[in-house]
Design a protein around this motif. Structure first.
Motif, PDB file in Angstrom:
ATOM      1  N   LEU A 106       0.833  -1.205   0.000  1.00 55.21           N
ATOM      2  CA  LEU A 106       0.000   0.000   0.000  1.00 55.21           C
ATOM      3  C   LEU A 106       0.870   1.259   0.000  1.00 55.21           C
ATOM      4  CD1 LEU A 106      -2.761  -0.974   2.576  1.00 55.21           C
ATOM      5  CD2 LEU A 106      -2.683  -1.353   0.091  1.00 55.21           C
ATOM      6  N   PRO A 107       0.387   2.292  -0.698  1.00 59.03           N
ATOM      7  CA  PRO A 107       1.148   3.544  -0.767  1.00 59.03           C
ATOM      8  C   PRO A 107       1.555   4.071   0.605  1.00 59.03           C
ATOM      9  CG  PRO A 107      -0.719   3.647  -2.265  1.00 59.03           C
ATOM     10  CD  PRO A 107      -0.850   2.359  -1.496  1.00 59.03           C
ATOM     11  N   ALA A 108       0.637   4.087   1.549  1.00 60.02           N
ATOM     12  CA  ALA A 108       0.964   4.644   2.867  1.00 60.02           C
ATOM     13  C   ALA A 108       2.113   3.883   3.522  1.00 60.02           C
ATOM     14  CB  ALA A 108      -0.269   4.636   3.774  1.00 60.02           C
TER      15      ALA A 108
ATOM     16  N   PHE B 252       5.419   5.007   1.866  1.00 60.67           N
ATOM     17  CA  PHE B 252       5.887   6.309   2.331  1.00 60.67           C
ATOM     18  C   PHE B 252       6.370   6.243   3.776  1.00 60.67           C
ATOM     19  CE2 PHE B 252       2.883   7.820  -1.092  1.00 60.67           C
ATOM     20  CZ  PHE B 252       3.908   8.204  -1.947  1.00 60.67           C
ATOM     21  N   ALA B 253       5.683   5.454   4.589  1.00 61.87           N
ATOM     22  CA  ALA B 253       6.139   5.304   5.965  1.00 61.87           C
ATOM     23  C   ALA B 253       7.554   4.711   5.989  1.00 61.87           C
ATOM     24  CB  ALA B 253       5.168   4.421   6.748  1.00 61.87           C
TER      25      ALA B 253
ATOM     26  N   LEU C   8       9.764   5.096   3.772  1.00 60.73           N
ATOM     27  CA  LEU C   8      10.703   6.101   3.262  1.00 60.73           C
ATOM     28  C   LEU C   8      10.907   7.245   4.255  1.00 60.73           C
ATOM     29  CD1 LEU C   8       9.378   6.292  -0.408  1.00 60.73           C
ATOM     30  CD2 LEU C   8      11.475   5.171   0.366  1.00 60.73           C
ATOM     31  N   GLY C   9      10.122   7.266   5.301  1.00 56.83           N
ATOM     32  CA  GLY C   9      10.171   8.383   6.233  1.00 56.83           C
ATOM     33  C   GLY C   9      11.242   8.297   7.282  1.00 56.83           C
ATOM     34  N   ASP C  10      12.416   7.882   6.894  1.00 54.30           N
ATOM     35  CA  ASP C  10      13.540   7.781   7.824  1.00 54.30           C
ATOM     36  C   ASP C  10      14.819   8.026   7.058  1.00 54.30           C
ATOM     37  OD1 ASP C  10      14.514   6.321  10.643  1.00 54.30           O
ATOM     38  OD2 ASP C  10      15.856   6.011   8.932  1.00 54.30           O
ATOM     39  N   PRO C  11      15.682   8.914   7.555  1.00 50.89           N
ATOM     40  CA  PRO C  11      16.904   9.280   6.826  1.00 50.89           C
ATOM     41  C   PRO C  11      17.839   8.101   6.568  1.00 50.89           C
ATOM     42  CG  PRO C  11      16.792  10.379   8.980  1.00 50.89           C
ATOM     43  CD  PRO C  11      15.499   9.700   8.789  1.00 50.89           C
TER      44      PRO C  11
ATOM     45  N   LEU D 242      16.375   6.154   3.704  1.00 48.07           N
ATOM     46  CA  LEU D 242      16.593   6.876   2.447  1.00 48.07           C
ATOM     47  C   LEU D 242      18.052   6.758   2.023  1.00 48.07           C
ATOM     48  CD1 LEU D 242      14.499  10.179   2.815  1.00 48.07           C
ATOM     49  CD2 LEU D 242      14.013   8.161   1.417  1.00 48.07           C
TER      50      LEU D 242
ATOM     51  N   VAL E 262      11.336   9.577  -6.072  1.00 50.65           N
ATOM     52  CA  VAL E 262      11.763   9.429  -4.684  1.00 50.65           C
ATOM     53  C   VAL E 262      13.289   9.391  -4.602  1.00 50.65           C
ATOM     54  CG1 VAL E 262      11.884   7.788  -2.774  1.00 50.65           C
ATOM     55  CG2 VAL E 262       9.684   8.309  -3.831  1.00 50.65           C
TER      56      VAL E 262
ATOM     57  N   THR F 161      14.802  12.721  -5.450  1.00 48.09           N
ATOM     58  CA  THR F 161      14.604  13.639  -4.319  1.00 48.09           C
ATOM     59  C   THR F 161      15.633  13.378  -3.222  1.00 48.09           C
ATOM     60  OG1 THR F 161      12.230  13.895  -4.713  1.00 48.09           O
ATOM     61  CG2 THR F 161      13.000  14.281  -2.475  1.00 48.09           C
TER      62      THR F 161
ATOM     63  N   ASP G  24      19.360  15.625  -1.899  1.00 54.55           N
ATOM     64  CA  ASP G  24      19.338  16.293  -0.603  1.00 54.55           C
ATOM     65  C   ASP G  24      20.496  15.880   0.297  1.00 54.55           C
ATOM     66  OD1 ASP G  24      16.998  18.018   0.858  1.00 54.55           O
ATOM     67  OD2 ASP G  24      18.261  16.916   2.276  1.00 54.55           O
TER      68      ASP G  24
ATOM     69  N   SER H 275      20.792  16.063   3.405  1.00 60.90           N
ATOM     70  CA  SER H 275      20.422  15.489   4.703  1.00 60.90           C
ATOM     71  C   SER H 275      20.355  13.973   4.653  1.00 60.90           C
ATOM     72  CB  SER H 275      19.073  16.052   5.167  1.00 60.90           C
ATOM     73  OG  SER H 275      18.017  15.467   4.419  1.00 60.90           O
TER      74      SER H 275
ATOM     75  N   ALA I 137      12.896  13.134   4.379  1.00 62.89           N
ATOM     76  CA  ALA I 137      12.390  12.121   5.310  1.00 62.89           C
ATOM     77  C   ALA I 137      11.134  12.613   6.026  1.00 62.89           C
ATOM     78  CB  ALA I 137      13.464  11.732   6.324  1.00 62.89           C
TER      79      ALA I 137
ATOM     80  N   PHE J 229       8.157  12.321   3.574  1.00 67.75           N
ATOM     81  CA  PHE J 229       7.683  10.943   3.411  1.00 67.75           C
ATOM     82  C   PHE J 229       6.978  10.459   4.675  1.00 67.75           C
ATOM     83  CE2 PHE J 229      11.217  10.817   0.186  1.00 67.75           C
ATOM     84  CZ  PHE J 229      10.370  10.837  -0.902  1.00 67.75           C
ATOM     85  N   ALA J 230       7.498  10.854   5.833  1.00 69.94           N
ATOM     86  CA  ALA J 230       6.823  10.477   7.075  1.00 69.94           C
ATOM     87  C   ALA J 230       5.414  11.057   7.101  1.00 69.94           C
ATOM     88  CB  ALA J 230       7.633  10.953   8.278  1.00 69.94           C
TER      89      ALA J 230
ATOM     90  N   LEU K 123       3.580  11.634   4.590  1.00 70.39           N
ATOM     91  CA  LEU K 123       2.767  10.934   3.594  1.00 70.39           C
ATOM     92  C   LEU K 123       2.448   9.500   4.020  1.00 70.39           C
ATOM     93  CD1 LEU K 123       4.657  12.137   0.390  1.00 70.39           C
ATOM     94  CD2 LEU K 123       2.435  12.937   1.209  1.00 70.39           C
ATOM     95  N   GLY K 124       3.055   9.055   5.081  1.00 68.19           N
ATOM     96  CA  GLY K 124       2.939   7.665   5.489  1.00 68.19           C
ATOM     97  C   GLY K 124       1.705   7.356   6.314  1.00 68.19           C
ATOM     98  N   ASP K 125       0.595   7.922   5.938  1.00 70.22           N
ATOM     99  CA  ASP K 125      -0.665   7.676   6.648  1.00 70.22           C
ATOM    100  C   ASP K 125      -1.822   7.795   5.661  1.00 70.22           C
ATOM    101  OD1 ASP K 125      -2.121   7.910   9.613  1.00 70.22           O
ATOM    102  OD2 ASP K 125      -3.184   8.947   8.004  1.00 70.22           O
TER     103      ASP K 125
ATOM    104  N   LEU L  85      -2.908  10.883   3.113  1.00 70.77           N
ATOM    105  CA  LEU L  85      -2.921  10.722   1.654  1.00 70.77           C
ATOM    106  C   LEU L  85      -4.299  11.053   1.103  1.00 70.77           C
ATOM    107  CD1 LEU L  85      -0.808   7.479   1.001  1.00 70.77           C
ATOM    108  CD2 LEU L  85      -0.151   9.861   0.632  1.00 70.77           C
TER     109      LEU L  85
ATOM    110  N   LEU M  75       8.312  15.476  -7.521  1.00 76.86           N
ATOM    111  CA  LEU M  75       7.920  14.527  -6.471  1.00 76.86           C
ATOM    112  C   LEU M  75       6.415  14.521  -6.211  1.00 76.86           C
ATOM    113  CD1 LEU M  75       8.717  12.459  -4.375  1.00 76.86           C
ATOM    114  CD2 LEU M  75       9.072  14.315  -2.748  1.00 76.86           C
TER     115      LEU M  75
ATOM    116  N   SER N  65      -6.915   2.031  -1.684  1.00 80.89           N
ATOM    117  CA  SER N  65      -6.762   2.036  -0.226  1.00 80.89           C
ATOM    118  C   SER N  65      -6.737   3.450   0.333  1.00 80.89           C
ATOM    119  CB  SER N  65      -5.473   1.306   0.171  1.00 80.89           C
ATOM    120  OG  SER N  65      -4.341   2.101  -0.115  1.00 80.89           O
TER     121      SER N  65
END
Lengths: 115, 115
Positions: A13-15, A18-19, A21-24, A27, A98, A101, A105, A107, B15, B18-19, B21-23, B27, B94, B107
DNA sequence: CCCATGATTCAACAATCATTGAAATTGTCG
DNA sequence: CGACAATTTCAATGATTGTTGAATCATGGG
């Protein structure tokens, strides 16, 4: 050899993507993989600059369970790769932007994977 | 009137985006906004199908603090919009693929915003 | 000025997350 | 076999998350 769980790409699932991907660090793993010259030749152990072995294992699992990467065992070593084609089919165009992006960066930490 | 915090777009990190977007609810807010015919005319109160008011407020804040949306107050009503141009400049390409990804997936919940 | 409306804030909670270090696992090679 | 190397798993931790419901804060209209 214990088989690691890889979700069917249709079940991802997309969410969840993304979850994941939500950590440096994750990434960082992803862009390092993407910038690796030889596909499917990145050892898990080559990422130790990014985190401790056990923490890496945790992050590898997150990426794997989100359908982004595939882990393949060969002897005592594991190789990590991006599920490019499948993922592209499931979410067209997403992974490229992604990665672009994250790549742009400062970071996002990254390592040079000499294969 | 209390002013809500909006980060400078340069300070936004991949990051964190993406975090945010992770819900699935967030979304859902994003695709509903993107599919809204008239830009910058979406009332916060129009999203109540997705969650309770207080939970919506929480998710609005997440999107706002990640630099994805802007909240504008007008009287007692608030309007929500996507920070399109700024975000596009900061992370080219992005947002389009994120929205397209979310839009295509069943979803992700969504509402019709009649403006 | 009071009241209704639209929205945010707060306090509380269970659940999940990132991190650490130690222990277990698996396969290789002597 | 037995030591070793590469990883994962486990247990423990503190921090953050998503959710709820009650309380609060504006603002505009009678």
């Amino acid at each position: 050899m214990k088989q690691l769980f890889h979700p069917e790409i249709e079940d991802v699932l997309p969410a969840d993507v993304f979850a994941a991907l939500g950590d440096p660090i994750r990434l960082g793993i992803l862009v390092s993989l993407a910038d690796c010259d030889e596909v499917d030749k990145a050892r898990c152990g080559a990422f130790t600059e990014l985190a401790s072995p056990s923490l890496l294992s945790y992050h590898f699992a997150k990426l794997r369970e989100a359908g982004i990467t595939r882990s393949r065992a060969e002897g005592t070593v594991r190789f990590l790769s991006i599920r490019r084609e499948e993922f592209e089919r499931r979410f067209p165009g997403l992974l490229d932007s992604v990665i672009e992006t994250a790549r742009r960066d400062p970071s996002v930490p990254r390592i040079k994977l000499d294969v």
